[in-house]
Design an enzyme around this catalytic site. Structure first.
Site, PDB file in Angstrom:
ATOM      1  N   HIS A 334       0.861  -1.199   0.000  1.00 48.11           N
ATOM      2  CA  HIS A 334       0.000   0.000   0.000  1.00 48.11           C
ATOM      3  C   HIS A 334       0.893   1.245   0.000  1.00 48.11           C
ATOM      4  CE1 HIS A 334      -3.811   2.088   0.362  1.00 48.11           C
ATOM      5  NE2 HIS A 334      -3.084   3.008   0.971  1.00 48.11           N
ATOM      6  N   ALA A 335       0.662   2.139  -0.969  1.00 51.38           N
ATOM      7  CA  ALA A 335       1.571   3.276  -1.181  1.00 51.38           C
ATOM      8  C   ALA A 335       1.612   4.198   0.029  1.00 51.38           C
ATOM      9  CB  ALA A 335       1.119   4.050  -2.407  1.00 51.38           C
ATOM     10  N   HIS A 364       0.252  11.800  -5.882  1.00 55.12           N
ATOM     11  CA  HIS A 364      -0.318  11.858  -4.533  1.00 55.12           C
ATOM     12  C   HIS A 364       0.798  11.721  -3.485  1.00 55.12           C
ATOM     13  CE1 HIS A 364      -3.339  10.974  -1.345  1.00 55.12           C
ATOM     14  NE2 HIS A 364      -2.337  10.247  -0.858  1.00 55.12           N
ATOM     15  N   GLU A 365       1.614  10.708  -3.652  1.00 55.81           N
ATOM     16  CA  GLU A 365       2.680  10.463  -2.660  1.00 55.81           C
ATOM     17  C   GLU A 365       3.699  11.598  -2.649  1.00 55.81           C
ATOM     18  OE1 GLU A 365       2.162   8.382  -0.497  1.00 55.81           O
ATOM     19  OE2 GLU A 365       0.590   7.284  -1.528  1.00 55.81           O
ATOM     20  N   HIS A 368       2.792  14.472  -0.516  1.00 52.56           N
ATOM     21  CA  HIS A 368       3.143  14.326   0.907  1.00 52.56           C
ATOM     22  C   HIS A 368       4.595  14.750   1.140  1.00 52.56           C
ATOM     23  CE1 HIS A 368      -0.501  12.341   2.207  1.00 52.56           C
ATOM     24  NE2 HIS A 368      -0.336  11.295   1.432  1.00 52.56           N
ATOM     25  N   GLU A 392      -3.481  14.924   2.415  1.00 49.04           N
ATOM     26  CA  GLU A 392      -3.926  14.005   1.366  1.00 49.04           C
ATOM     27  C   GLU A 392      -4.317  14.730   0.074  1.00 49.04           C
ATOM     28  OE1 GLU A 392      -3.358  11.019   1.732  1.00 49.04           O
ATOM     29  OE2 GLU A 392      -3.045  10.951   3.899  1.00 49.04           O
ATOM     30  N   HIS A 491      -6.496   0.605   5.537  1.00 47.07           N
ATOM     31  CA  HIS A 491      -6.544   1.598   6.618  1.00 47.07           C
ATOM     32  C   HIS A 491      -7.250   1.072   7.867  1.00 47.07           C
ATOM     33  CE1 HIS A 491      -5.851   3.566   2.822  1.00 47.07           C
ATOM     34  NE2 HIS A 491      -5.308   4.581   3.458  1.00 47.07           N
ATOM     35  N   TYR A 501      -9.397  11.414   3.626  1.00 45.78           N
ATOM     36  CA  TYR A 501      -9.471  11.293   2.160  1.00 45.78           C
ATOM     37  C   TYR A 501     -10.764  11.892   1.623  1.00 45.78           C
ATOM     38  CZ  TYR A 501      -5.683   8.039   3.060  1.00 45.78           C
ATOM     39  OH  TYR A 501      -4.509   7.472   3.501  1.00 45.78           O
TER      40      TYR A 501
HETATM   41  O1  X8Z Z   1      -4.129   5.409   0.978  1.00 44.30           O
HETATM   42  C1  X8Z Z   1      -4.063   6.220   0.087  1.00 44.30           C
HETATM   43  C2  X8Z Z   1      -2.714   6.713  -0.402  1.00 44.30           C
HETATM   44  C3  X8Z Z   1      -1.705   6.743   0.664  1.00 44.30           C
HETATM   45  S1  X8Z Z   1      -2.004   7.991   1.849  1.00 44.30           S
HETATM   46  C4  X8Z Z   1      -2.224   5.804  -1.495  1.00 44.30           C
HETATM   47  N1  X8Z Z   1      -5.203   6.647  -0.521  1.00 44.30           N
HETATM   48  C5  X8Z Z   1      -6.503   6.157  -0.125  1.00 44.30           C
HETATM   49  C6  X8Z Z   1      -6.675   4.693  -0.494  1.00 44.30           C
HETATM   50  O2  X8Z Z   1      -5.879   4.169  -1.266  1.00 44.30           O
HETATM   51  O3  X8Z Z   1      -7.614   4.074  -0.004  1.00 44.30           O
HETATM   52  C7  X8Z Z   1      -5.282   7.656  -1.562  1.00 44.30           C
HETATM   53  C8  X8Z Z   1      -6.733   7.771  -1.903  1.00 44.30           C
HETATM   54  C9  X8Z Z   1      -7.499   6.999  -0.879  1.00 44.30           C
HETATM   55 ZN    ZN Z   2      -1.807   9.914   1.103  1.00 44.66          ZN
END
Ligand code: X8Z
Ligand code: ZN
Length: 600
Positions: A334-335, A364-365, A368, A392, A491, A501
């Protein structure tokens, strides 16, 4: 000795002075910085080398950091009644709100909780779907592989199979999650919060109940857009898969939307493209045809930020980041973006796929990382975003500038597409951004209720699906309590709050609208790119540099001139362009008469 200590703690509060408070804060920030750096290093190791040892070390380092914050927060109480300079008062407030999870004061429970959370994240990170665990061992699919199938397969049986297969990761973790909720709540209560969810809602420079209402207000602003999109997509999917698979009314089956969680639908654009849209470009195909590799994708992102006037990323970013999934070990794919030493050791951790979606995630990354670097000269307690939604939103804001004109400028498109076909462009964006909104909302609606006890462990799955049907209009079929589907989302497994988000998906349009104006763009918002605009970059940077030194409405005002989060920018972005008027200058259109209904 005991009596002496008692006497000391009973000293009148007036005995504290402003210089004492300031020197306490100086010491606190120094100790927190050291503890944070250590926890970051251990966390990086845990995520990039999943094994027993890295997991134990990360849990320990995390526990030490949490304990440090708790001890300092309790010490800070002695300054509660002191009239302090605004900066010091804000720091004390932020110190007490610093944690996402509080460990109980009982040492055994504290260790148990941090170990539990580390194990949950590792379990998710190394999760696999083995079609037949007994005979098919070599062919287990990890989440990256499953996600590729979800994005590209159009076989409903295969999609249902991998969707269900991935969700097998949940049931073995239900007991751990239940215990985690118990212990995290115990810690939050010891620190004076009603529960962990209430603690999360306290971090927004307003009373926690007012924040919950604010989120509801924003959702009401955008709901009509979602309801329309949902109805359109359901119809198109019914055309594609037939009435047996997709009902005319009610929720859409969860496995048909091109994404494991139905949180972004851009991967099924081919099934949904409006008939009158000019053929949209396919960035995934362009990247693959041109043999753009993972590193080069990141360089595109860096060049965008450079064009705004940001300094290039440090050499160590390129040396220490993880861009490609290693073949020799388990990692958390997960990024994420890291600022390991709270200074200049910036990194991203991603298992990059060559695709349009991942091109967006890279931006996105990087958002940050540039944020982290912008506030690095602030005192430690101010080294964070204005609120977590801001963090975010930054990279996504920049990614909204990936327009056909921009892609032409950087040589990825030969010719910008004709604006007459923009309905296709807007549809694709809506599938990513509008589709996301109810998902961004519902995860913490579930968790807030779990933490408050309104949802009991015996109802975890039932209530999860009630919320998914209510907000997203998505159904997983019969999913009783023998399943634990929330754990199938990173998450939840890693205990990362999610409302951020949802906020980011509103804020990024506000930021984009403001920056586009600064960059002098007069056209429709979805055609505006701030690429190369030093003015827009300076404005963005001015906000980033503030960190969390001011309440978030001040940061929002610095970039947008407004102190309120406001979804009219989302509505403006998606408004239909007409000749003679654009969707930037036009007043917000009426939001439609279906505002009162959920997807039905
Ligand atoms: O978790 C993330 C990022 C890392 S902060 C990749 N996002 C959420 C997800 O993947 O569920 C970005 C958008 C929503
Ligand atoms: Zn993020």
């Amino acid at each position: 000795m005991k009596l002496f200590l008692l006497l000391l703690t009973a000293l009148p509060l007036t005995a504290q002075t402003v210089p004492e408070a300031l020197s306490f804060l100086e010491r606190a920030e120094k100790e927190l910085l050291a503890a944070s750096n250590y926890a970051n290093r251990a966390g990086w190791l845990q995520s990039t080398y999943i094994n027993e040892d890295s997991e134990t070390q990360a849990a320990l380092a995390n526990e030490q950091y949490i304990k440090k914050v708790i001890v300092l927060s309790r010490e800070a109480n002695r300054f509660d009644r002191l009239a302090l300079p605004a900066e010091a008062a804000r720091k004390l407030k932020l110190l007490k709100l610093n944690l996402t999870m509080v460990t109980p004061s009982n040492d055994a429970e504290s260790t148990e909780l941090t170990r539990l959370v580390a194990r949950m994240e590792s379990t998710y990170g190394s999760g696999k779907y083995c079609r037949d665990a007994a005979t098919d061992k070599g062919k287990c699919l990890d989440l990256v592989q499953i996600s590729n199938i979800m994005a590209t397969s159009r076989d409903p049986k295969e999609l249902a199979d991998v969707w269900q297969g991935w969700h097998r990761v949940g049931p073995p973790m239900r007991k751990d999650y239940t215990r985690f909720v118990e212990l995290a709540n115990k810690g939050a209560r010891e620190l004076g919060f009603p529960d962990s969810g209430a603690m999360w809602r306290s971090k927004y420079d307003m009373p926690p109940d007012a924040f919950a209402k604010e989120v509801d207000r924003l959702w009401e602003q955008v709901k009509p857009l979602y309801v329309s999109l949902h109805a359109y997509v359901r119809r198109k999917l019914r055309d594609k898969y037939g009435a047996d698979v997709v009902p005319a009314r009610g929720p859409i089956p969860a496995h048909l939307l091109g994404n494991m969680w139905g949180q972004s639908w851009e991967n099924i654009y081919d099934l949904l493209a409006p008939t009158n849209a000019a053929k949209a470009y396919d960035l995934t195909k362009i990247l693959k045809d041109r043999k753009v590799d993972e590193l080069e994708m990141v360089r595109y992102g860096e060049r965008f930020f450079s064009s705004l006037g940001f300094a290039p990323l440090p050499k160590t970013f390129w040396q220490r980041s993880l861009f490609v999934k290693p073949g020799d070990r388990e990692v958390v794919c997960h990024a994420s973006a890291w600022d390991v030493d709270n200074d200049e050791d910036l990194r991203i951790k991603m298992c990059i796929q060559i695709s349009e979606e991942e091109f967006g995630v890279i931006h996105h990354e990087l958002g940050h990382n540039y944020y982290q670097r912008a506030y690095k000269n602030k005192p430690y307690l101010f080294r964070d975003s204005a609120n977590d939604g801001f963090h975010e939103a930054v990279g996504d804001t920049v990614a909204l500038s990936i327009t056909p004109e921009y892609l032409t400028q950087i040589g990825l498109l030969d010719k910008a597409t004709d604006p007459s076909g923009d309905i296709g462009l807007l549809m694709k964006q809506a599938l990513a951004k509008i589709a996301f909104l109810p998902f961004g909302l519902m995860i913490d609606q579930w968790r807030w209720q779990v933490f408050s006890g309104q949802i009991t462990p015996a109802q975890y799955n039932q209530k999860w699906w009630e919320l998914r049907r209510k907000y997203q209009g998505i159904d997983g079929g019969p999913r009783g309590e023998e399943f634990f589907d929330p754990f199938g989302k990173y998450h939840v497994a890693a205990n990362v709050p999610y409302t951020r988000y949802f906020l980011a998906h509103i804020l990024q349009f506000q930021f984009h609208r403001a920056l586009a104006q600064t960059a002098g763009c007069r056209g429709p918002l979805h055609r505006c790119s701030i690429y190369n605009s030093k003015e827009a970059g300076a404005k963005l940077n001015a906000m980033l540099e503030m960190g969390t030194s001011q309440p978030w409405p001040e940061a929002l005002a610095a970039i947008s001139g407004k102190r309120e989060m406001d979804a009219t920018a989302v509505v403006d972005y998606f408004a239909r362009s007409r000749s003679g008027s654009t969707n930037r200058t036009r007043a917000s259109p009426p939001v439609g008469s279906c505002a009162a209904h959920g997807p039905s």
